[in-house]
Design a protein around this motif. Sequence first.
Motif, PDB file in Angstrom:
ATOM      1  N   PHE A  89       0.818  -1.213   0.000  1.00 33.05           N
ATOM      2  CA  PHE A  89       0.000   0.000   0.000  1.00 33.05           C
ATOM      3  C   PHE A  89       0.853   1.264   0.000  1.00 33.05           C
ATOM      4  O   PHE A  89       0.388   2.330  -0.400  1.00 33.05           O
ATOM      5  CB  PHE A  89      -0.962  -0.003   1.188  1.00 33.05           C
ATOM      6  N   GLY A  90       2.092   1.120   0.457  1.00 34.57           N
ATOM      7  CA  GLY A  90       3.037   2.235   0.376  1.00 34.57           C
ATOM      8  C   GLY A  90       2.629   3.432   1.194  1.00 34.57           C
ATOM      9  O   GLY A  90       1.982   3.313   2.234  1.00 34.57           O
ATOM     10  N   SER A  91       3.000   4.620   0.706  1.00 40.66           N
ATOM     11  CA  SER A  91       2.807   5.815   1.533  1.00 40.66           C
ATOM     12  C   SER A  91       1.378   6.339   1.523  1.00 40.66           C
ATOM     13  O   SER A  91       1.082   7.334   2.168  1.00 40.66           O
ATOM     14  CB  SER A  91       3.799   6.920   1.150  1.00 40.66           C
ATOM     15  N   GLU A  92       0.474   5.648   0.806  1.00 41.53           N
ATOM     16  CA  GLU A  92      -0.947   6.041   0.924  1.00 41.53           C
ATOM     17  C   GLU A  92      -1.485   5.666   2.303  1.00 41.53           C
ATOM     18  O   GLU A  92      -2.496   6.193   2.761  1.00 41.53           O
ATOM     19  CB  GLU A  92      -1.790   5.369  -0.160  1.00 41.53           C
ATOM     20  N   LEU A  93      -0.782   4.707   2.945  1.00 45.27           N
ATOM     21  CA  LEU A  93      -1.196   4.232   4.259  1.00 45.27           C
ATOM     22  C   LEU A  93      -0.645   5.163   5.328  1.00 45.27           C
ATOM     23  O   LEU A  93       0.553   5.256   5.523  1.00 45.27           O
ATOM     24  CB  LEU A  93      -0.623   2.819   4.446  1.00 45.27           C
ATOM     25  N   LEU A  94      -1.525   5.868   6.032  1.00 52.46           N
ATOM     26  CA  LEU A  94      -1.044   6.800   7.054  1.00 52.46           C
ATOM     27  C   LEU A  94      -0.965   6.094   8.404  1.00 52.46           C
ATOM     28  O   LEU A  94      -1.954   5.639   8.956  1.00 52.46           O
ATOM     29  CB  LEU A  94      -1.953   8.024   7.159  1.00 52.46           C
ATOM     30  N   ARG A  95       0.270   6.009   8.899  1.00 52.71           N
ATOM     31  CA  ARG A  95       0.559   5.214  10.080  1.00 52.71           C
ATOM     32  C   ARG A  95       0.914   6.153  11.237  1.00 52.71           C
ATOM     33  O   ARG A  95       1.532   7.189  11.026  1.00 52.71           O
ATOM     34  CB  ARG A  95       1.767   4.352   9.715  1.00 52.71           C
ATOM     35  N   PHE A  96       0.525   5.797  12.431  1.00 53.70           N
ATOM     36  CA  PHE A  96       0.876   6.620  13.599  1.00 53.70           C
ATOM     37  C   PHE A  96       0.935   5.753  14.859  1.00 53.70           C
ATOM     38  O   PHE A  96       0.492   4.600  14.853  1.00 53.70           O
ATOM     39  CB  PHE A  96      -0.122   7.773  13.769  1.00 53.70           C
ATOM     40  N   LYS A  97       1.476   6.330  15.897  1.00 53.47           N
ATOM     41  CA  LYS A  97       1.614   5.609  17.167  1.00 53.47           C
ATOM     42  C   LYS A  97       0.731   6.253  18.228  1.00 53.47           C
ATOM     43  O   LYS A  97       0.551   7.463  18.235  1.00 53.47           O
ATOM     44  CB  LYS A  97       3.066   5.696  17.652  1.00 53.47           C
ATOM     45  N   ASP A  98       0.222   5.430  19.137  1.00 54.64           N
ATOM     46  CA  ASP A  98      -0.511   6.003  20.264  1.00 54.64           C
ATOM     47  C   ASP A  98       0.466   6.219  21.435  1.00 54.64           C
ATOM     48  O   ASP A  98       1.667   5.989  21.304  1.00 54.64           O
ATOM     49  CB  ASP A  98      -1.716   5.116  20.653  1.00 54.64           C
ATOM     50  N   ARG A  99      -0.034   6.655  22.589  1.00 56.85           N
ATOM     51  CA  ARG A  99       0.850   7.009  23.709  1.00 56.85           C
ATOM     52  C   ARG A  99       1.609   5.803  24.268  1.00 56.85           C
ATOM     53  O   ARG A  99       2.592   5.937  24.957  1.00 56.85           O
ATOM     54  CB  ARG A  99       0.052   7.705  24.801  1.00 56.85           C
ATOM     55  N   LYS A 100       1.058   4.592  23.979  1.00 58.29           N
ATOM     56  CA  LYS A 100       1.743   3.379  24.466  1.00 58.29           C
ATOM     57  C   LYS A 100       2.679   2.796  23.412  1.00 58.29           C
ATOM     58  O   LYS A 100       3.119   1.660  23.529  1.00 58.29           O
ATOM     59  CB  LYS A 100       0.711   2.342  24.879  1.00 58.29           C
ATOM     60  N   ASN A 101       2.890   3.593  22.346  1.00 62.55           N
ATOM     61  CA  ASN A 101       3.808   3.188  21.290  1.00 62.55           C
ATOM     62  C   ASN A 101       3.265   2.068  20.392  1.00 62.55           C
ATOM     63  O   ASN A 101       4.026   1.387  19.720  1.00 62.55           O
ATOM     64  CB  ASN A 101       5.159   2.774  21.898  1.00 62.55           C
ATOM     65  N   ASN A 102       1.940   1.869  20.418  1.00 60.15           N
ATOM     66  CA  ASN A 102       1.336   0.896  19.506  1.00 60.15           C
ATOM     67  C   ASN A 102       1.118   1.556  18.155  1.00 60.15           C
ATOM     68  O   ASN A 102       0.765   2.737  18.088  1.00 60.15           O
ATOM     69  CB  ASN A 102      -0.018   0.432  20.041  1.00 60.15           C
ATOM     70  N   ASP A 103       1.325   0.763  17.071  1.00 62.11           N
ATOM     71  CA  ASP A 103       1.148   1.294  15.715  1.00 62.11           C
ATOM     72  C   ASP A 103      -0.273   1.100  15.204  1.00 62.11           C
ATOM     73  O   ASP A 103      -0.850   0.025  15.363  1.00 62.11           O
ATOM     74  CB  ASP A 103       2.098   0.560  14.756  1.00 62.11           C
ATOM     75  N   PHE A 104      -0.772   2.150  14.579  1.00 64.15           N
ATOM     76  CA  PHE A 104      -2.102   2.106  13.973  1.00 64.15           C
ATOM     77  C   PHE A 104      -2.060   2.724  12.590  1.00 64.15           C
ATOM     78  O   PHE A 104      -1.105   3.414  12.234  1.00 64.15           O
ATOM     79  CB  PHE A 104      -3.106   2.888  14.827  1.00 64.15           C
ATOM     80  N   VAL A 105      -3.115   2.480  11.815  1.00 69.87           N
ATOM     81  CA  VAL A 105      -3.266   3.193  10.534  1.00 69.87           C
ATOM     82  C   VAL A 105      -4.667   3.791  10.466  1.00 69.87           C
ATOM     83  O   VAL A 105      -5.599   3.276  11.090  1.00 69.87           O
ATOM     84  CB  VAL A 105      -3.057   2.262   9.306  1.00 69.87           C
ATOM     85  N   LEU A 106      -4.789   4.868   9.714  1.00 69.32           N
ATOM     86  CA  LEU A 106      -6.116   5.389   9.383  1.00 69.32           C
ATOM     87  C   LEU A 106      -6.607   4.505   8.239  1.00 69.32           C
ATOM     88  O   LEU A 106      -5.955   4.432   7.192  1.00 69.32           O
ATOM     89  CB  LEU A 106      -6.039   6.845   8.918  1.00 69.32           C
ATOM     90  N   GLY A 107      -7.728   3.820   8.431  1.00 62.99           N
ATOM     91  CA  GLY A 107      -8.183   2.812   7.464  1.00 62.99           C
ATOM     92  C   GLY A 107      -8.396   3.354   6.060  1.00 62.99           C
ATOM     93  O   GLY A 107      -9.243   4.208   5.838  1.00 62.99           O
TER      94      GLY A 107
END
Length: 414
Positions: A89-107
């Motif tokens: 999916f490359g850079s279209e996938l917006l990834r971020f971390k929460d305060r506990k350092n877990n990784d998430f993406v905006l679907g």
Amino acid sequence: MRFSHLFLPTSKEAPKDAVLASHIYLTRAAFIAQIGSGIYNFLPLGKIVLDKIKAVVKEELDSAGNQEVQLGFITPYSLWKESGRAEKFGSELLRFKDRKNNDFVLGPTHEEAMVDLVRNRVKSYKNLPQNLYQINTKFRDEARPRYGLLRGREFLMKDGYSFHESDEDLDREFKLMQDTYCKIFTRLGLDFKVVEADSGAIGGSGSKEFMVLADSGEDDVVVCNSCEYGANVEVDDSKAGDKCRCGGELRITKGIEVGHIFKLGTTYSEALKATYLDRNGKAAPFIMGTYGLGVSRLVAAVVEQHHDERGIKWTDATTPFDVVVIVSDIKKEDQREFGEKIYEELKEKGLNVAIDDRAERFGFKMGDFELIGIKKAVIVGKNLKDGSVQIVKRDDLEKIDVAMGDVVLKVMEL
Ligand code: ATP
Ligand code: MG
């Protein structure tokens, strides 16, 4: 709805970067307002149209036996690693971390999340098939967000996912979804074409796209002038003038992709180890289909196909109101009173009515009517003295004189 109380900041200014009618008119007529690159707010009129489109989509899907759910907009990045799609999916996938350092993406799409929902919950062939859908926000960090709602970064999509025990059953559902999408686009008043398509980053064995035919479309499609055949040029290397299998002649035209349906097979269920017990008591991966439809893109697609040099011309199913009563001069007691009376009577008849009761010049209000694109207007103006008003149809701007007593009947008739 009273225009005097409506948040309707129409404007003569087009957005600086806007080149397409839908981007220009939807902004000028105060349906949408940009808040960031590829991110749009919907104002009251925009929300009304968006909800009307959503309602048509929901009605047709529900009557085809699909079930509406709502998944989290945010999904754990771990699911994307599990499916192996994080890199694809490359850079279209917006990834971020929460305060506990877990990784998430905006679907950006929800195959992973939907498979995760179904795995370990649908346990037997007896619970198949299933077709689950949502109408929800998506985020794709598009390299070049542009053309207003046509290519946003945040947008509204209907995404559906089906689960089957056999290829035959997937084929049946795929055909049903194709027919259902055709019903939706027909109800919205769109001229469209179903075309053979490439399966792209999502992967799978067969796919079809739904193209709204418009010069502003970003896709090139090959269509036959005598049979139903159509294909995205990505999968058909014909050129204009080539012969179709039916003997007819092929031509190339532009389309806006408003829907895309795929036969996925077991790609995701295998990657995510989603299995059920088949008729022989053996664990088998779900055979899947996925069905996408661009709900917010549709708002713009309707405008691309239905506008003129003055503004939008909404279709029957998308017009924010069936009719607007325009009181030419609200300082004139007789006009205001009669306008209010017609407004109430039309509402009683079950129509979706607005009244332009703003303290503005008549020319300004007519300009807004042409820009906003409500199907019809009843103009209560000077002619009231002679016992008549005018009905204007936005389609051709034809003006029809009608006696005061016949207005309601005539509006209903049109
Ligand atoms: P495109 O080729 O236009 O980028 P896509 O193939 O990436 O579309 P899908 O992943 O099939 O699109 O998504 C399903 C539907 O969502 C599309 O058919 C389209 O109508 C809509 N869609 C996709 N990307 C956007 C976007 N950036 N803005 C608005 N709608 C979109
Ligand atoms: Mg895309």
